[in-house]
Enzyme design. Structure first.
Site, PDB file in Angstrom:
ATOM      1  N   ALA A  21       0.819  -1.213   0.000  1.00 44.08           N
ATOM      2  CA  ALA A  21       0.000   0.000   0.000  1.00 44.08           C
ATOM      3  C   ALA A  21       0.853   1.262   0.000  1.00 44.08           C
ATOM      4  CB  ALA A  21      -0.925   0.009   1.220  1.00 44.08           C
TER       5      ALA A  21
ATOM      6  N   ASP B 124      10.059  -5.836  12.202  1.00 44.24           N
ATOM      7  CA  ASP B 124       8.945  -5.122  11.565  1.00 44.24           C
ATOM      8  C   ASP B 124       8.041  -4.503  12.626  1.00 44.24           C
ATOM      9  OD1 ASP B 124       6.823  -4.261   9.999  1.00 44.24           O
ATOM     10  OD2 ASP B 124       6.618  -6.144   8.903  1.00 44.24           O
TER      11      ASP B 124
ATOM     12  N   SER C 232       3.731  -6.764   2.075  1.00 42.74           N
ATOM     13  CA  SER C 232       2.684  -6.076   2.820  1.00 42.74           C
ATOM     14  C   SER C 232       1.302  -6.334   2.195  1.00 42.74           C
ATOM     15  CB  SER C 232       3.011  -4.579   2.909  1.00 42.74           C
ATOM     16  OG  SER C 232       2.296  -3.957   3.940  1.00 42.74           O
TER      17      SER C 232
ATOM     18  N   HIS D 222      10.185  -3.578   8.271  1.00 43.80           N
ATOM     19  CA  HIS D 222       9.104  -3.807   7.317  1.00 43.80           C
ATOM     20  C   HIS D 222       9.560  -3.671   5.863  1.00 43.80           C
ATOM     21  CE1 HIS D 222       4.943  -4.304   6.167  1.00 43.80           C
ATOM     22  NE2 HIS D 222       4.958  -3.192   5.454  1.00 43.80           N
TER      23      HIS D 222
ATOM     24  N   LYS E 206       7.615   3.345  11.716  1.00 40.54           N
ATOM     25  CA  LYS E 206       6.964   2.041  11.625  1.00 40.54           C
ATOM     26  C   LYS E 206       7.444   1.198  10.447  1.00 40.54           C
ATOM     27  CE  LYS E 206       4.091   2.472  15.107  1.00 40.54           C
ATOM     28  NZ  LYS E 206       4.092   1.551  16.280  1.00 40.54           N
TER      29      LYS E 206
END
Length: 264
Positions: free
Chosen positions: A18, A214, A86, A242, A160
């Site tokens: 995304a 992650d 993801s 991540h 993040k």
């Protein structure tokens, strides 16, 4: 068997997550190509350089259409290695369901992994339930027609997703902040879709690649998805956040070659 497989040359198709696009694979693609493999990167609808706007993309299937169009062109005697990151895990699940015979193995790289017992939205709904609102930091959400849009803010990207971004200038983070575009989980649409089938999606070899550092999809949720969906193999990229294609590109390249060799 095609000459491509006989020679050990694989065709990797890299599927972004995304708010990202084909650009996020820029460190991995040349590494795989230098080993003699064919690599295809693509932009989903309203992603990267794809000209559509996310407001005009009505369903997750429409969002994934570039991947489906690509697989439709693959000759029937050839198979690809699908690598998802993801949200891209949901995309390759749709591709595996539709083109099961053209996929040698599906690799879920810190990716959402649906099962065959629940609606496709289930794994995303559980993730949202387990993620307190404050964990989204400066991510923006808004309702648009039949879907919820989201756009990762600089803090969310930095703390993040790219917290282990290498180098003092953190150039990959700057690249992401420049090129990221709004996206959607399309939960509203996926909640109405049929379950993925055991006969098609469930029959394709699947490997989960764990990223232990992650913070976007935390380690405990990765482990929950592995148990919930079931996988043929589980591998780990030590020290990866991540974005292993950014912080551990060579380790990821080596791991993908090992996976592809096993499931050729």
């Amino acid at each position: 068997m095609s000459s491509e497989n006989c020679l050990g040359r694989k065709h990797y198709v890299l599927v972004h997550g995304a708010c990202h696009g084909a650009w996020c694979w820029y460190k991995l693609k040349p590494r795989l190509e230098s080993e003699g493999h064919k690599v295809t990167v693509l932009n989903h609808a309203a992603s990267g350089i794809n000209m559509k706007k996310i407001e005009d993309v009505g369903t997750f299937s429409e969002y994934t259409e570039p991947l489906l169009q690509l697989l439709d062109t693959i000759p029937s005697n050839e198979k690809v290695v699908l690598v998802s990151h993801s949200l891209g895990g949901m995309s390759i699940a749709i591709a595996m369901e539709k083109f099961q015979e053209k996929v040698a193995v599906g690799v879920f790289l810190a990716a959402f992994a649906p099962d065959v017992e629940h609606r496709p939205s289930y794994v995303l709904e559980k993730y949202n339930e387990r993620t307190p609102s404050e964990e989204w930091l400066d991510t923006e959400f808004c309702q648009c027609g039949n879907k919820t849009l989201m756009f990762f803010g600089p803090k969310f990207l930095s703390y993040k997703l790219y917290q282990l971004c290498p180098g003092p200038l953190r150039c990959d983070l700057e690249l992401a902040m420049t090129l990221a575009r709004p996206s959607s989980f399309f939960i509203e649409h996926l909640s109405k879709e049929k379950n993925f089938s055991k006969q098609r999606y469930g029959s394709v070899p699947r490997v989960y690649t764990v990223c232990p550092e992650d913070l976007g999809i935390p380690l405990n949720y990765q482990h929950w998805m592995i148990q919930n969906a079931g996988f043929n193999d589980v591998v780990e990229i030590n020290g990866a956040d991540h974005k292993p294609m950014v912080c551990k590109p060579q380790e990821l390249c080596d791991s993908l070659q090992q996976i592809a060799a096993k499931y050729q």
